[in-house]
Structure formats: C-alpha cells, structure tokens
Design a protein around this motif. Sequence first.
Motif, PDB file in Angstrom:
ATOM      1  N   MET A 120      45.496  38.815  44.766  1.00 15.39           N
ATOM      2  CA  MET A 120      45.961  38.555  46.124  1.00 15.39           C
ATOM      3  C   MET A 120      47.423  38.944  46.284  1.00 15.39           C
ATOM      4  SD  MET A 120      43.328  37.556  47.761  1.00 15.39           S
ATOM      5  CE  MET A 120      44.073  36.950  49.277  1.00 15.39           C
ATOM      6  N   ILE A 121      48.223  38.720  45.248  1.00 11.24           N
ATOM      7  CA  ILE A 121      49.636  39.118  45.298  1.00 11.24           C
ATOM      8  C   ILE A 121      49.751  40.640  45.373  1.00 11.24           C
ATOM      9  CG2 ILE A 121      51.793  39.200  43.975  1.00 11.24           C
ATOM     10  CD1 ILE A 121      51.064  36.441  42.858  1.00 11.24           C
ATOM     11  N   LEU A 122      48.939  41.334  44.588  1.00  9.22           N
ATOM     12  CA  LEU A 122      49.068  42.785  44.470  1.00  9.22           C
ATOM     13  C   LEU A 122      48.653  43.533  45.730  1.00  9.22           C
ATOM     14  CD1 LEU A 122      47.770  43.147  40.818  1.00  9.22           C
ATOM     15  CD2 LEU A 122      50.019  43.890  41.621  1.00  9.22           C
ATOM     16  N   ASN A 123      47.510  43.158  46.310  1.00  3.12           N
ATOM     17  CA  ASN A 123      47.072  43.908  47.494  1.00  3.12           C
ATOM     18  C   ASN A 123      46.304  43.074  48.512  1.00  3.12           C
ATOM     19  OD1 ASN A 123      44.572  43.630  46.253  1.00  3.12           O
ATOM     20  ND2 ASN A 123      43.890  45.688  46.791  1.00  3.12           N
ATOM     21  N   GLY A 124      46.428  41.757  48.417  1.00  2.00           N
ATOM     22  CA  GLY A 124      45.779  40.905  49.414  1.00  2.00           C
ATOM     23  C   GLY A 124      44.278  41.068  49.484  1.00  2.00           C
ATOM     24  N   ASN A 125      43.648  41.372  48.367  1.00  2.00           N
ATOM     25  CA  ASN A 125      42.204  41.571  48.267  1.00  2.00           C
ATOM     26  C   ASN A 125      41.728  42.807  49.025  1.00  2.00           C
ATOM     27  OD1 ASN A 125      39.683  40.777  47.178  1.00  2.00           O
ATOM     28  ND2 ASN A 125      39.074  39.899  49.140  1.00  2.00           N
ATOM     29  N   GLY A 126      42.613  43.780  49.157  1.00  2.00           N
ATOM     30  CA  GLY A 126      42.199  45.047  49.748  1.00  2.00           C
ATOM     31  C   GLY A 126      41.076  45.665  48.945  1.00  2.00           C
ATOM     32  N   GLN A 127      40.063  46.204  49.624  1.00  2.00           N
ATOM     33  CA  GLN A 127      38.866  46.789  49.008  1.00  2.00           C
ATOM     34  C   GLN A 127      38.117  45.792  48.113  1.00  2.00           C
ATOM     35  OE1 GLN A 127      38.761  51.047  48.004  1.00  2.00           O
ATOM     36  NE2 GLN A 127      40.999  51.012  48.033  1.00  2.00           N
ATOM     37  N   GLN A 128      38.322  44.502  48.360  1.00  2.00           N
ATOM     38  CA  GLN A 128      37.648  43.435  47.597  1.00  2.00           C
ATOM     39  C   GLN A 128      38.013  43.473  46.112  1.00  2.00           C
ATOM     40  OE1 GLN A 128      35.515  40.940  48.974  1.00  2.00           O
ATOM     41  NE2 GLN A 128      36.476  41.744  50.817  1.00  2.00           N
ATOM     42  N   ILE A 129      39.164  44.037  45.795  1.00  2.00           N
ATOM     43  CA  ILE A 129      39.532  44.194  44.386  1.00  2.00           C
ATOM     44  C   ILE A 129      39.802  42.854  43.717  1.00  2.00           C
ATOM     45  CG2 ILE A 129      41.359  45.067  42.864  1.00  2.00           C
ATOM     46  CD1 ILE A 129      41.468  47.565  44.654  1.00  2.00           C
ATOM     47  N   ALA A 130      40.521  41.963  44.385  1.00  2.00           N
ATOM     48  CA  ALA A 130      40.835  40.659  43.782  1.00  2.00           C
ATOM     49  C   ALA A 130      39.565  39.868  43.496  1.00  2.00           C
ATOM     50  CB  ALA A 130      41.773  39.869  44.698  1.00  2.00           C
ATOM     51  N   VAL A 131      38.659  39.812  44.464  1.00  2.00           N
ATOM     52  CA  VAL A 131      37.410  39.065  44.284  1.00  2.00           C
ATOM     53  C   VAL A 131      36.548  39.713  43.205  1.00  2.00           C
ATOM     54  CG1 VAL A 131      35.239  38.439  45.394  1.00  2.00           C
ATOM     55  CG2 VAL A 131      37.384  38.107  46.609  1.00  2.00           C
ATOM     56  N   ALA A 132      36.498  41.029  43.194  1.00  2.00           N
ATOM     57  CA  ALA A 132      35.667  41.736  42.217  1.00  2.00           C
ATOM     58  C   ALA A 132      36.128  41.450  40.792  1.00  2.00           C
ATOM     59  CB  ALA A 132      35.710  43.241  42.492  1.00  2.00           C
ATOM     60  N   TYR A 133      37.417  41.537  40.560  1.00  2.00           N
ATOM     61  CA  TYR A 133      37.924  41.266  39.212  1.00  2.00           C
ATOM     62  C   TYR A 133      37.819  39.791  38.852  1.00  2.00           C
ATOM     63  CZ  TYR A 133      39.654  45.928  38.106  1.00  2.00           C
ATOM     64  OH  TYR A 133      39.734  47.268  37.794  1.00  2.00           O
ATOM     65  N   THR A 134      37.898  38.927  39.844  1.00  2.00           N
ATOM     66  CA  THR A 134      37.723  37.494  39.573  1.00  2.00           C
ATOM     67  C   THR A 134      36.306  37.206  39.095  1.00  2.00           C
ATOM     68  OG1 THR A 134      39.385  36.885  41.230  1.00  2.00           O
ATOM     69  CG2 THR A 134      37.823  35.179  40.564  1.00  2.00           C
ATOM     70  N   VAL A 135      35.316  37.796  39.759  1.00  2.00           N
ATOM     71  CA  VAL A 135      33.922  37.628  39.336  1.00  2.00           C
ATOM     72  C   VAL A 135      33.717  38.202  37.936  1.00  2.00           C
ATOM     73  CG1 VAL A 135      31.535  38.299  39.807  1.00  2.00           C
ATOM     74  CG2 VAL A 135      33.026  37.592  41.684  1.00  2.00           C
ATOM     75  N   ALA A 136      34.325  39.368  37.684  1.00  2.00           N
ATOM     76  CA  ALA A 136      34.221  39.967  36.351  1.00  2.00           C
ATOM     77  C   ALA A 136      34.824  39.049  35.293  1.00  2.00           C
ATOM     78  CB  ALA A 136      34.917  41.326  36.329  1.00  2.00           C
ATOM     79  N   ALA A 137      35.954  38.428  35.620  1.00  2.00           N
ATOM     80  CA  ALA A 137      36.596  37.510  34.672  1.00  2.00           C
ATOM     81  C   ALA A 137      35.721  36.276  34.429  1.00  2.00           C
ATOM     82  CB  ALA A 137      37.969  37.087  35.202  1.00  2.00           C
ATOM     83  N   LEU A 138      35.056  35.807  35.468  1.00  2.00           N
ATOM     84  CA  LEU A 138      34.185  34.638  35.325  1.00  2.00           C
ATOM     85  C   LEU A 138      33.020  34.912  34.378  1.00  2.00           C
ATOM     86  CD1 LEU A 138      34.028  33.382  39.026  1.00  2.00           C
ATOM     87  CD2 LEU A 138      35.037  32.150  37.098  1.00  2.00           C
ATOM     88  N   VAL A 139      32.334  36.035  34.584  1.00  2.00           N
ATOM     89  CA  VAL A 139      31.173  36.324  33.739  1.00  2.00           C
ATOM     90  C   VAL A 139      31.608  36.726  32.329  1.00  2.00           C
ATOM     91  CG1 VAL A 139      29.687  36.929  35.674  1.00  2.00           C
ATOM     92  CG2 VAL A 139      31.028  38.706  34.580  1.00  2.00           C
ATOM     93  N   ALA A 140      32.739  37.406  32.217  1.00  2.00           N
ATOM     94  CA  ALA A 140      33.241  37.757  30.890  1.00  2.00           C
ATOM     95  C   ALA A 140      33.616  36.503  30.111  1.00  2.00           C
ATOM     96  CB  ALA A 140      34.448  38.686  31.004  1.00  2.00           C
ATOM     97  N   SER A 141      34.115  35.484  30.810  1.00  2.00           N
ATOM     98  CA  SER A 141      34.503  34.232  30.157  1.00  2.00           C
ATOM     99  C   SER A 141      33.324  33.595  29.432  1.00  2.00           C
ATOM    100  CB  SER A 141      35.066  33.246  31.192  1.00  2.00           C
ATOM    101  OG  SER A 141      36.253  33.731  31.768  1.00  2.00           O
ATOM    102  N   ILE A 142      32.149  33.692  30.025  1.00  2.00           N
ATOM    103  CA  ILE A 142      30.963  33.086  29.414  1.00  2.00           C
ATOM    104  C   ILE A 142      30.629  33.795  28.105  1.00  2.00           C
ATOM    105  CG2 ILE A 142      28.517  32.585  29.730  1.00  2.00           C
ATOM    106  CD1 ILE A 142      29.036  32.588  32.769  1.00  2.00           C
ATOM    107  N   ALA A 143      30.590  35.127  28.152  1.00  2.00           N
ATOM    108  CA  ALA A 143      30.235  35.897  26.955  1.00  2.00           C
ATOM    109  C   ALA A 143      31.294  35.744  25.862  1.00  2.00           C
ATOM    110  CB  ALA A 143      30.056  37.368  27.310  1.00  2.00           C
ATOM    111  N   TYR A 144      32.567  35.842  26.232  1.00  2.00           N
ATOM    112  CA  TYR A 144      33.631  35.720  25.236  1.00  2.00           C
ATOM    113  C   TYR A 144      33.619  34.337  24.583  1.00  2.00           C
ATOM    114  CZ  TYR A 144      35.944  40.073  26.646  1.00  2.00           C
ATOM    115  OH  TYR A 144      36.253  41.388  26.888  1.00  2.00           O
ATOM    116  N   ALA A 145      33.438  33.291  25.389  1.00  2.00           N
ATOM    117  CA  ALA A 145      33.418  31.942  24.833  1.00  2.00           C
ATOM    118  C   ALA A 145      32.299  31.783  23.815  1.00  2.00           C
ATOM    119  CB  ALA A 145      33.263  30.911  25.963  1.00  2.00           C
ATOM    120  N   ALA A 146      31.119  32.332  24.129  1.00  2.00           N
ATOM    121  CA  ALA A 146      29.991  32.235  23.203  1.00  2.00           C
ATOM    122  C   ALA A 146      30.251  33.018  21.922  1.00  2.00           C
ATOM    123  CB  ALA A 146      28.719  32.750  23.879  1.00  2.00           C
ATOM    124  N   ILE A 147      30.793  34.229  22.051  1.00  2.00           N
ATOM    125  CA  ILE A 147      31.068  35.063  20.876  1.00  2.00           C
ATOM    126  C   ILE A 147      32.092  34.399  19.964  1.00  2.00           C
ATOM    127  CG2 ILE A 147      32.125  37.232  20.123  1.00  2.00           C
ATOM    128  CD1 ILE A 147      30.905  38.505  22.678  1.00  2.00           C
TER     129      ILE A 147
END
Length: 239
Positions: A120-147
């Motif tokens: 949000m600081i970088l581009n105010g969620n332009g092109q849904q980039i902030a939300v997209a990377y947030t979702v990616a971080a959420l799902v990656a968190s699950i896999a990384y935690a398990a590994i």
Amino acid sequence: MYNPTVARLTYRALLGRRRAAILFILPALLIVIAAAVRAFSGADDQVATDVLGGFAMATMVPLIGVIAGTGAIGPEIDDGSIVYLLAKPVKRPTIIITKLFVAVGVTMAFSAVPTFIAGMILNGNGQQIAVAYTVAALVASIAYAAIFLLLGTITRHAVVVGLVYALVWETVFGNLVAGARTLSVQQWSLSLAEKIATPGAISSDVGLPLGIVLLAGVTAAATWYAGQKLRTLKLAGEE
C-alpha cells in the motif's frame, strides 16, 4: 487435533523477548524500504513488484518461516524438554498439528501483514499488487511453516539447514535458475498472485493448478512426516 495448552506454550516460546525481536526486524526493514522507495521514486507498479517480489517473497517470508517453524519444536527437542510434553496424555500428531497452527499463525502475522502495508505504501494497491503479494505470502506461510517444522523434528541443525534453504534455494536459485523455480515455494505462491493481480503485473513459472497442488502436497507430506518422526521419539520409561 488441536490442544490449547500446547498452543499457549508454543506461542509463549515463539514470542519470547529475544525471538520476537528477531521476528520484528525483517518486517520493519521491509516497511522502511517501502517508505524510502516511495519517497524517492513515487508510486511505481514495477518498483512495487520488484520490492515485494525480491525482498518480501524471496527473503522475508522464508526467513520468518524458518524462525517460526523451527522454533515451534526444535528448541524443545534440543534441550530435552520435549519429554515433559510427550509424557502428557496428548497424541503426538495432535502436538504436531497444534504447533503447525501456531507456526503458521506467527509466520502469517509477521509476513503477510507487513507485505500488505508495504504494498500500500509503494503503489496504493495499483494493479492489485499489494493484495496479490499478500495472498502469496499467506499461502507461502503455510508451506514454509510445515517444511521448517519438519526440519525441527529431524535435525538438531534445523535453523542452519533452514537458513541455507531459504537464502540459497529460495532466494538465489528460486530467482535466477529457471529449472529450480518450479521447485520453489515462492514460485508456487506467486502463481496465485499472478492470478489475482492485473494480467502482466506479476509472473510465475508455475501454473495455478500445479502451484496449488504442490503447496497442498508439500504441506500435507511435511506435516505427516513430522508426526511420524515425533512418534519415534522414545521416553526413557518406554524402552
């Protein structure tokens, strides 16, 4: 499959003064970098993608996963205090599932939230980039935690092995070596980000269906095997 007492003890261990200080460093650094970049270059979608993809997803999320995943069980095994927990009438798979929930929660909180704020600081969620990377971080968190929870059950050097994996495989090979990208949690997670963001804003070397299957498969396999490894730990009176 979830034990509140085990969860409370695990949260207390993970969020102790020293470990919590380490967990705050990378998110704080990401937000500082995002603020500095925005101040100097203004809102720029490509810059936002570079910062969130190059630092948040490639470095911050896996490193926080290492701290939370290995810290959820590794220290207890190393110092022998795990025997007190195993002596309780709690099924060992329940211990693993509970600790995984805690590790996932901590990883998500310290990675997805700052990723969204930085976006949000970088581009105010332009092109849904902030939300997209947030979702990616959420799902990656699950896999990384398990590994990394699994690593904590199979080696006393889980942190070292985890750091090598996070810094060498995910950060270097996951970004630079084309063939290795398909075996990277980062790329599997980015397949969701690519779908959420405006077409062309984010790219992944893995298609969405395959990315979801690999994330789910690795998470399930790592959790199951961690439970099996914990079953093999014997208390002195069990021999």
